[in-house]
Write an enzyme that holds these catalytic residues in place. Structure first.
Site, PDB file in Angstrom:
ATOM      1  N   HIS A   1      -3.981   4.242 -34.524  1.00 46.25           N
ATOM      2  CA  HIS A   1      -4.955   5.078 -35.242  1.00 46.25           C
ATOM      3  C   HIS A   1      -4.662   5.006 -36.745  1.00 46.25           C
ATOM      4  O   HIS A   1      -5.559   4.967 -37.576  1.00 46.25           O
ATOM      5  CB  HIS A   1      -4.851   6.521 -34.745  1.00 46.25           C
ATOM      6  CG  HIS A   1      -5.946   7.425 -35.232  1.00 46.25           C
ATOM      7  ND1 HIS A   1      -5.835   8.786 -35.240  1.00 46.25           N
ATOM      8  CD2 HIS A   1      -7.183   7.157 -35.725  1.00 46.25           C
ATOM      9  CE1 HIS A   1      -6.945   9.325 -35.714  1.00 46.25           C
ATOM     10  NE2 HIS A   1      -7.780   8.356 -36.013  1.00 46.25           N
TER      11      HIS A   1
ATOM     12  N   HIS B   1      -1.208   6.845 -31.395  1.00 46.32           N
ATOM     13  CA  HIS B   1      -1.123   7.410 -32.746  1.00 46.32           C
ATOM     14  C   HIS B   1      -0.954   6.288 -33.769  1.00 46.32           C
ATOM     15  O   HIS B   1      -1.597   6.284 -34.814  1.00 46.32           O
ATOM     16  CB  HIS B   1       0.098   8.330 -32.865  1.00 46.32           C
ATOM     17  CG  HIS B   1      -0.070   9.679 -32.246  1.00 46.32           C
ATOM     18  ND1 HIS B   1      -1.112  10.527 -32.572  1.00 46.32           N
ATOM     19  CD2 HIS B   1       0.699  10.359 -31.345  1.00 46.32           C
ATOM     20  CE1 HIS B   1      -0.967  11.661 -31.889  1.00 46.32           C
ATOM     21  NE2 HIS B   1       0.101  11.581 -31.133  1.00 46.32           N
TER      22      HIS B   1
ATOM     23  N   HIS C   1       1.327   6.646 -25.551  1.00 41.97           N
ATOM     24  CA  HIS C   1       0.888   7.784 -26.357  1.00 41.97           C
ATOM     25  C   HIS C   1       1.202   7.544 -27.848  1.00 41.97           C
ATOM     26  O   HIS C   1       0.314   7.622 -28.704  1.00 41.97           O
ATOM     27  CB  HIS C   1       1.589   9.055 -25.852  1.00 41.97           C
ATOM     28  CG  HIS C   1       1.235  10.291 -26.609  1.00 41.97           C
ATOM     29  ND1 HIS C   1       0.327  11.208 -26.131  1.00 41.97           N
ATOM     30  CD2 HIS C   1       1.643  10.765 -27.814  1.00 41.97           C
ATOM     31  CE1 HIS C   1       0.196  12.190 -27.006  1.00 41.97           C
ATOM     32  NE2 HIS C   1       0.993  11.949 -28.041  1.00 41.97           N
ATOM     33  N   GLU C   2       2.454   7.217 -28.123  1.00 40.90           N
ATOM     34  CA  GLU C   2       2.847   7.020 -29.528  1.00 40.90           C
ATOM     35  C   GLU C   2       2.134   5.804 -30.124  1.00 40.90           C
ATOM     36  O   GLU C   2       1.783   5.792 -31.296  1.00 40.90           O
ATOM     37  CB  GLU C   2       4.371   6.877 -29.656  1.00 40.90           C
ATOM     38  CG  GLU C   2       5.173   8.085 -29.151  1.00 40.90           C
ATOM     39  CD  GLU C   2       4.698   9.429 -29.701  1.00 40.90           C
ATOM     40  OE1 GLU C   2       4.105   9.457 -30.796  1.00 40.90           O
ATOM     41  OE2 GLU C   2       4.892  10.459 -29.019  1.00 40.90           O
TER      42      GLU C   2
HETATM   43 ZN   LIG Z   1       0.966  13.034 -29.867  1.00 41.92          ZN
END
Ligand SMILES: [Zn+2]
Length: 649
Positions: A448, A445, A441-442
């Protein structure tokens, strides 16, 4: 040549240096405002870079305060916050800057590229959503409203907190705590004149423990009733808050607060949000009914609201629970990190290479990121728990990819922080599968932000991305942590070298999807209630009537009439989620949709993955996510993908 900043914080001189920089900035703003012919190049770009350099200076302090917290970091951080806040508030209310942006936009709109136009549009919108452009009387009223709103929100959470803290329920019969985990029993236990008793409260770990494991239904009902009738005085606060938010939205030129809320979000209009949520309700209901049947089968009487937690847990234990300890040996931390890099390499063709940079802790590492052998970014990881680190996991962006005033390329960088078990020379750090999901998940980010090829820092990477779309890339990546093809790249037993068996992966997915349709309906109930509540002025009983009418569609068992859930809905009345609670599901749909395109193309070698890199990751906030998504898929996001991800379709 090295484009990356050195990580260092001079705590002793930080405040002096900060003040010095802000003074220089303030003078620079004045100079810029005096320019006779303002343009993007001579006005906007220098202002933007000023902000970027300030962020670059400040981020290491907030990072250090979070990962190596000491009295000194706290002191310097606390001292710097009001200074920074005062500076940025002044800038955001400087109407001369707003006028300059408007003028430049009008003059240069046709000749500027979309990145630059987006910077102007977002800045202008930001000013206008705060009402900076309105007449003095309106501005004064807006300020009054804002002050009152924050008072009310504060009272709302205070009332809730008081009600939560005031209550306790004492159990004297040991039989009534049978079945609770030992740690929960230990927390509840106390001695009263030589007699052992058990205290349960409405605070989260305590309340949830009894509702999940407590077998005495009468006690569950008592606790439940106390919980859902907390802070009745919040009903009056809700009325006043709703009226104020509506007045504020109208002063700012919107029909209602929901319209105001989505003006800066990805969702195009109110109708799209409501029909999006309603469709998900319609499509989740049949499975939610099946799930309820399965839970009901374990209970002799018809299920009540205060029973579902308990019987769901029984069902989970019997059929869906996974034993974390069985999984941990397959998820040795270093293996997982390298496996994730390998996965990203096969998916996007990007490459991570460890550097030997010295950082704030010996467990912190940094990696250079290459795309087609070109160095584009640096990642800093600090994954293990320690005393001086704040709990949880997060990504923090540091440098943003852009061109500076001279047209020189600046590379991006970002931190990933987690709290995984600490490794020692003798014992490796073995993760739970949830930790693996968190890391993905991290990382979603982080890439991105890091892979941006945008030249304007304010819309580069995660900067300028709409609030309801920010979680798209993180959720996209985390979904792969359940894919057999991906897990098999790295999930090998750290002692035997054996690859994780298929049956174990299947079990992970089943456990993730346990009662997923019921959970979906509950989240949708909150989302629809929140969104509709902000579309006109609801008052008194109308609030409850609205909730009841939504529950007719979303609740499968009758909610007791004493349940006043709204009086505890702090997310929207005391947090930042008003008319925005739908964002959770909104971003989940984007990520599930893109994810399945990649999966259906076989994952590695997927053309959608390549497009995802070129469009979603590289363009950051330089276009609306609505447009970017359309470019990626050639169509609107399909909500059915989310149902498929949850095992509902
Ligand atoms: Zn998040």
């Amino acid at each position: 040549m090295n484009n990356f900043l050195e990580f260092k914080v001079d705590l002793d001189n930080f405040i002096d240096e900060l003040n010095k920089r802000l003074k220089v900035n303030n003078t620079k703003v004045e100079e810029l405002l005096h320019l006779e012919h303002k343009s993007y190049a001579n006005f906007v770009k220098p202002l933007q870079m000023m902000d970027e350099y300030l962020e670059q200076f400040f981020t290491p302090l907030s990072h250090l305060n979070a990962v190596n917290n000491t009295d000194k970091t706290q002191e310097v951080y606390a001292q710097s916050l009001p200074i920074i806040t005062e500076y940025s508030t002044k800038l955001s209310q400087n109407i001369a800057i707003y006028k300059a942006y408007k003028e430049i936009y009008a003059n240069e709109k046709e000749s500027l590229n979309y990145e630059k136009n987006r910077v102007l549009e977002l800045n202008i919108q930001h000013f206008e959503l705060s009402g900076a452009h309105l007449d003095e009387t309106t501005k004064e009223r807006l300020q009054e409203i804002n002050i009152r709103k924050s008072e009310l929100s504060n009272n709302f959470s205070q009332n809730l907190l008081d009600a939560t803290n005031e209550y306790e329920y004492i159990i004297e019969n040991e039989k009534d705590v049978e079945g609770l985990p030992v740690s929960d029993i230990e927390s509840a236990k106390f001695e009263d004149e030589g007699v052992t008793k058990y205290k349960f409260t409405l605070q989260m770990p305590s309340y949830i423990a009894y509702m999940t494991y407590g077998k005495n239904a009468t006690i569950r009902e008592t606790l439940y009733k106390a919980y859902v009738t907390r802070s009745p005085q919040n009903a009056a606060i809700i009325d006043e808050l709703l009226a104020l938010k509506n007045e504020m939205s109208i002063l700012l030129g919107f029909d209602n607060y929901s319209a105001y809320s989505i003006a800066s979000k990805m969702a195009p209009d109110e109708k799209s949000v409501v029909s999006f949520l309603n469709d998900l309700v319609k499509n989740s209901k049949a499975q939610a009914k099946e799930e309820l049947k399965e839970v009901q089968a374990l209970c002799k009487k018809p299920l009540q609201s205060f029973d579902t937690g308990y019987y769901s847990e029984l069902l989970k234990k019997a059929k869906y629970e996974i034993d974390e300890e069985e999984y941990r040996p397959y998820f040795e931390q270093q293996n997982v990190v390298e496996g994730m890099f390998e996965f990203l390499n096969r998916l996007f063709g990007i490459k991570f290479e460890k550097t030997d940079e010295k950082l704030w802790d010996e467990k912190a590492l940094s990696y250079n990121l290459y795309v087609n052998d070109k160095l584009v970014s640096r990642l800093y990881t600090d994954l293990e728990a320690r005393k001086s680190k704040r709990g949880g996991a997060w990504m923090h962006n540091w440098q943003a990819h852009c061109l500076d005033e001279e047209g020189k390329e600046q590379l991006s960088s970002a931190f990933i922080v987690c709290n995984f078990p600490a490794s020692t020379p003798k014992n490796p750090s073995l993760l739970r599968h949830d930790d693996v999901v968190t890391l993905f998940h991290e990382m979603g980010h982080a890439i991105h932000h890091m892979l941006s090829s945008v030249n304007e820092n304010e819309v580069s990477g995660v900067n300028g991305v709409e609030w309801d779309a920010v979680e798209f890339p993180s959720q996209f990546l985390e979904n792969f942590a359940y894919e057999p093809k991906v897990l098999k790249l790295f999930a090998t037993h750290y002692k035997t070298g054996e690859t994780i068996p298929d049956a174990m992966i299947e079990k992970l997915v089943k456990s993730k999807n346990f009662l997923s349709a019921s959970g979906m309906l509950r989240q949708l109930e909150f989302s629809i209630f929140d969104f509709k509540l902000h579309t006109k002025v609801y008052k008194g009983n109308e609030v409850q009537d609205l909730l009841d009418s939504i529950r007719e569609e979303t609740a499968l068992i009758q909610t007791p009439s004493y349940n006043k859930f709204q009086n505890g809905f702090a997310h929207i009345f005391a947090g930042g989620y008003a008319a925005g609670y739908y964002s959770y599901k909104w971003a989940e749909v984007l990520s599930a949709d893109a994810f399945f395109s990649v999966v259906d193309e076989g994952i590695f070698g997927s053309t959608t993955a390549q497009k995802y890199l070129d469009i979603i990751l590289q363009r950051g906030g330089s276009q609306s996510m609505q447009e970017l998504f359309y470019l990626l898929q050639g169509r609107e996001p399909n909500p059915n993908s989310l149902l498929r991800l949850n095992g509902i379709l």
